[in-house]
Design a protein around this motif. Structure first.
Motif, PDB file in Angstrom:
ATOM      1  N   LEU A   1       0.817  -1.211   0.000  1.00 46.52           N
ATOM      2  CA  LEU A   1       0.000   0.000   0.000  1.00 46.52           C
ATOM      3  C   LEU A   1       0.850   1.260   0.000  1.00 46.52           C
ATOM      4  N   GLU A   2       0.388   2.254  -0.749  1.00 45.39           N
ATOM      5  CA  GLU A   2       1.044   3.568  -0.820  1.00 45.39           C
ATOM      6  C   GLU A   2      -0.028   4.623  -1.116  1.00 45.39           C
ATOM      7  N   GLY A   3       0.424   5.881  -1.234  1.00 56.85           N
ATOM      8  CA  GLY A   3      -0.375   6.958  -1.800  1.00 56.85           C
ATOM      9  C   GLY A   3      -1.637   7.368  -1.079  1.00 56.85           C
ATOM     10  N   PRO A   4      -1.683   7.463   0.270  1.00 55.24           N
ATOM     11  CA  PRO A   4      -2.930   7.865   0.932  1.00 55.24           C
ATOM     12  C   PRO A   4      -3.280   9.326   0.652  1.00 55.24           C
ATOM     13  N   SER A   5      -4.543   9.575   0.319  1.00 54.59           N
ATOM     14  CA  SER A   5      -5.029  10.931   0.063  1.00 54.59           C
ATOM     15  C   SER A   5      -6.511  11.002   0.395  1.00 54.59           C
ATOM     16  N   PHE A   6      -6.928  12.093   1.032  1.00 58.36           N
ATOM     17  CA  PHE A   6      -8.326  12.276   1.421  1.00 58.36           C
ATOM     18  C   PHE A   6      -9.079  13.084   0.376  1.00 58.36           C
ATOM     19  N   ASP A   7     -10.310  12.646   0.084  1.00 55.71           N
ATOM     20  CA  ASP A   7     -11.168  13.432  -0.796  1.00 55.71           C
ATOM     21  C   ASP A   7     -12.079  14.336   0.050  1.00 55.71           C
ATOM     22  N   ARG A   8     -12.944  15.076  -0.612  1.00 54.20           N
ATOM     23  CA  ARG A   8     -13.804  16.028   0.084  1.00 54.20           C
ATOM     24  C   ARG A   8     -14.874  15.348   0.943  1.00 54.20           C
ATOM     25  N   GLN A   9     -15.125  14.072   0.690  1.00 58.91           N
ATOM     26  CA  GLN A   9     -16.115  13.331   1.484  1.00 58.91           C
ATOM     27  C   GLN A   9     -15.487  12.639   2.691  1.00 58.91           C
ATOM     28  N   GLY A  10     -14.203  12.893   2.936  1.00 59.30           N
ATOM     29  CA  GLY A  10     -13.534  12.287   4.076  1.00 59.30           C
ATOM     30  C   GLY A  10     -13.098  10.863   3.850  1.00 59.30           C
ATOM     31  N   ARG A  11     -13.151  10.409   2.591  1.00 58.40           N
ATOM     32  CA  ARG A  11     -12.706   9.046   2.279  1.00 58.40           C
ATOM     33  C   ARG A  11     -11.221   9.039   1.972  1.00 58.40           C
ATOM     34  N   LEU A  12     -10.555   7.996   2.438  1.00 55.21           N
ATOM     35  CA  LEU A  12      -9.110   7.862   2.228  1.00 55.21           C
ATOM     36  C   LEU A  12      -8.853   6.967   1.021  1.00 55.21           C
ATOM     37  N   TRP A  13      -8.195   7.528   0.011  1.00 62.53           N
ATOM     38  CA  TRP A  13      -7.801   6.782  -1.178  1.00 62.53           C
ATOM     39  C   TRP A  13      -6.379   6.264  -0.991  1.00 62.53           C
TER      40      TRP A  13
ATOM     41  N   LYS B   1      -2.730  11.587  -5.752  1.00 64.64           N
ATOM     42  CA  LYS B   1      -3.194  12.849  -5.188  1.00 64.64           C
ATOM     43  C   LYS B   1      -4.469  13.264  -5.908  1.00 64.64           C
ATOM     44  N   ILE B   2      -5.279  14.069  -5.214  1.00 62.53           N
ATOM     45  CA  ILE B   2      -6.570  14.481  -5.741  1.00 62.53           C
ATOM     46  C   ILE B   2      -6.554  15.972  -6.031  1.00 62.53           C
ATOM     47  N   HIS B   3      -6.982  16.326  -7.229  1.00 57.88           N
ATOM     48  CA  HIS B   3      -7.088  17.724  -7.638  1.00 57.88           C
ATOM     49  C   HIS B   3      -8.291  18.364  -6.946  1.00 57.88           C
ATOM     50  N   ARG B   4      -8.287  19.693  -6.850  1.00 58.42           N
ATOM     51  CA  ARG B   4      -9.410  20.377  -6.218  1.00 58.42           C
ATOM     52  C   ARG B   4     -10.718  20.212  -6.993  1.00 58.42           C
TER      53      ARG B   4
ATOM     54  N   ILE C   1      -2.709   5.141  12.414  1.00 57.05           N
ATOM     55  CA  ILE C   1      -3.028   6.523  12.740  1.00 57.05           C
ATOM     56  C   ILE C   1      -2.264   6.948  13.986  1.00 57.05           C
ATOM     57  N   ALA C   2      -1.853   8.214  14.032  1.00 54.54           N
ATOM     58  CA  ALA C   2      -1.191   8.789  15.197  1.00 54.54           C
ATOM     59  C   ALA C   2      -1.638  10.239  15.336  1.00 54.54           C
ATOM     60  N   ARG C   3      -1.771  10.692  16.577  1.00 54.89           N
ATOM     61  CA  ARG C   3      -2.131  12.082  16.837  1.00 54.89           C
ATOM     62  C   ARG C   3      -0.843  12.901  16.992  1.00 54.89           C
ATOM     63  N   MET C   4      -0.686  13.900  16.105  1.00 55.66           N
ATOM     64  CA  MET C   4       0.535  14.700  16.065  1.00 55.66           C
ATOM     65  C   MET C   4       0.370  15.989  16.853  1.00 55.66           C
ATOM     66  N   PRO C   5       1.484  16.601  17.290  1.00 51.13           N
ATOM     67  CA  PRO C   5       1.403  17.836  18.075  1.00 51.13           C
ATOM     68  C   PRO C   5       1.057  19.059  17.232  1.00 51.13           C
ATOM     69  N   VAL C   6       1.291  18.974  15.911  1.00 52.53           N
ATOM     70  CA  VAL C   6       1.047  20.096  15.013  1.00 52.53           C
ATOM     71  C   VAL C   6       0.160  19.610  13.869  1.00 52.53           C
ATOM     72  N   PRO C   7      -0.862  20.362  13.496  1.00 52.46           N
ATOM     73  CA  PRO C   7      -1.728  19.914  12.399  1.00 52.46           C
ATOM     74  C   PRO C   7      -1.026  19.973  11.055  1.00 52.46           C
ATOM     75  N   GLY C   8      -1.573  19.241  10.108  1.00 52.36           N
ATOM     76  CA  GLY C   8      -1.040  19.276   8.757  1.00 52.36           C
ATOM     77  C   GLY C   8      -1.516  20.491   7.993  1.00 52.36           C
ATOM     78  N   ARG C   9      -0.903  20.707   6.842  1.00 53.75           N
ATOM     79  CA  ARG C   9      -1.321  21.807   5.976  1.00 53.75           C
ATOM     80  C   ARG C   9      -2.619  21.440   5.254  1.00 53.75           C
ATOM     81  N   PRO C  10      -3.424  22.437   4.888  1.00 58.42           N
ATOM     82  CA  PRO C  10      -4.629  22.142   4.089  1.00 58.42           C
ATOM     83  C   PRO C  10      -4.254  21.503   2.758  1.00 58.42           C
ATOM     84  N   LEU C  11      -5.053  20.541   2.332  1.00 54.25           N
ATOM     85  CA  LEU C  11      -4.790  19.839   1.090  1.00 54.25           C
ATOM     86  C   LEU C  11      -5.266  20.654  -0.116  1.00 54.25           C
ATOM     87  N   PHE C  12      -4.557  20.515  -1.226  1.00 50.26           N
ATOM     88  CA  PHE C  12      -4.989  21.161  -2.466  1.00 50.26           C
ATOM     89  C   PHE C  12      -6.380  20.684  -2.860  1.00 50.26           C
ATOM     90  N   ALA C  13      -6.683  19.421  -2.604  1.00 48.15           N
ATOM     91  CA  ALA C  13      -7.989  18.872  -2.940  1.00 48.15           C
ATOM     92  C   ALA C  13      -9.122  19.576  -2.223  1.00 48.15           C
TER      93      ALA C  13
END
Length: 313
Positions: free
Chosen positions: A45-57, A89-92, A293-305
């Motif tokens: 498995l590779e390439g995890p990316s979230f779409d606008r519906q909260g699904r992980l591809w 990756k998912i385009h906007r 899954i792990a809870r990080m101390p700093v949030p991630g950047r907003p996704l382009f999608a």
């Protein structure tokens, strides 16, 4: 590896979802013969990316499959085709882009599952083997061409496909380019050079070129070098270090945290922050067919999608 100015905090990961038994293959593949010593694989498995519906591809490299996991952890096979998808990756606008090791840069229709070429060659020359990709906020797409390059053949490439369709070859001297991301307000591109155990910093100049490329992070140990990378909201860098876990480096590229994989997994290969819970980091555990899954101390950047403006790409 440890920050001399403070201890590195360890963060335990837990298994969030497992690939169902009906999707597990347990057989040889041409990809595994060349890249995993002929192992019998259920998946990789590779390439995890979230779409606008909260699904992980995510993708399954050796068997040419793309999956989608809903927020409750239920798996759906989106498509299976003749290729080796390595990054996604998912385009906007909802289009799904795939770096395929065999077939180049592909587009996947999320509704039908149809796969079509976006970029198969450069000036009639085939790619070495595409690996990973990242959308800049303006719609430019950065992607790596890894193939079988390494320290004895440092000819891996970094490309940028601009939103207007122009293609730039930014580097052609990387020993095994893998994960790629932007940070520093888009002024720096970071590339994981797996076989040299490094993460390179690539300054992006105003004219679109690059200058004074250097090593931002030097790793050691593990079973290989860095794989997937991603930036967080404080310009920290998350680095999947094969055989170790996931390091977090601060904006000075000093280590602050280490995510330790759950169970007997050694290959946390790629990662994505959840846009709904931006501190939750999801990681593909390639060999066991799980997502951790792990809870990080700093949030991630907003996704382009998940950004709002529309672009021409």
């Amino acid at each position: 590896m440890f920050n001399p100015f403070g201890p590195v905090e360890r963060i335990p990961a837990r298994v969030w979802s497992r690939m169902p038994a009906k999707y597990r293959r347990g057989k040889r593949s041409t990809w595994a013969d060349a890249n995993r010593g002929g192992e019998l694989l259920d998946c990789f498995l590779e390439g995890p990316s979230f779409d606008r519906q909260g699904r992980l591809w995510l993708v399954d490299v050796p068997f040419g499959r793309v999956f989608r996991i809903d927020p409750d952890g239920a798996w759906e096979l989106v498509t299976e085709y003749d290729g080796w998808p390595n990054g996604l990756k998912i385009h906007r606008d909802g289009r799904v882009f795939i770096c395929d090791y065999r077939r180049g840069l592909l587009g996947l229709d999320a509704a039908s599952g149809a796969v079509e070429p976006v970029l198969e060659t450069v000036h009639s020359e085939g790619f070495k083997g595409l690996n990973d990709l990242h959308f800049a906020p303006n719609g430019d797409l950065y992607f790596t061409d890894q193939g079988q390059t390494g320290v004895a053949d440092p000819s891996g490439r970094l490309y940028r496909l601009r939103a207007d369709g122009a293609l730039d070859k930014l580097l052609d001297c990387i020993p095994s380019p893998n994960g790629v991301t932007l940070a520093g307000g888009g002024r720096h591109c970071y590339v994981a050079a797996t076989r040299s155990q490094q993460v390179w910093r690539v300054p992006l100049m105003a004219d679109g070129g690059v200058s004074k490329v250097g090593v931002a992070i030097q790793l050691s140990g593990g079973t290989a070098g860095p794989d997937g990378i991603e930036a967080d909201a404080e310009d920290g860098l998350l680095v999947c270090h094969l055989g170790v876990g996931v390091w977090r480096f601060d904006a000075r590229m000093l280590p602050t945290h280490l995510v330790q994989p759950a169970a007997d997994e050694t290959h946390l290969t790629n990662l994505a922050f959840d846009p709904r819970e931006p501190r939750d980091l999801y990681m593909t555990a390639s060999l066991t067919g799980t997502v951790q899954i792990a809870r990080m101390p700093v949030p991630g950047r907003p996704l382009f999608a998940h950004s709002q403006a529309s672009g021409p790409l």
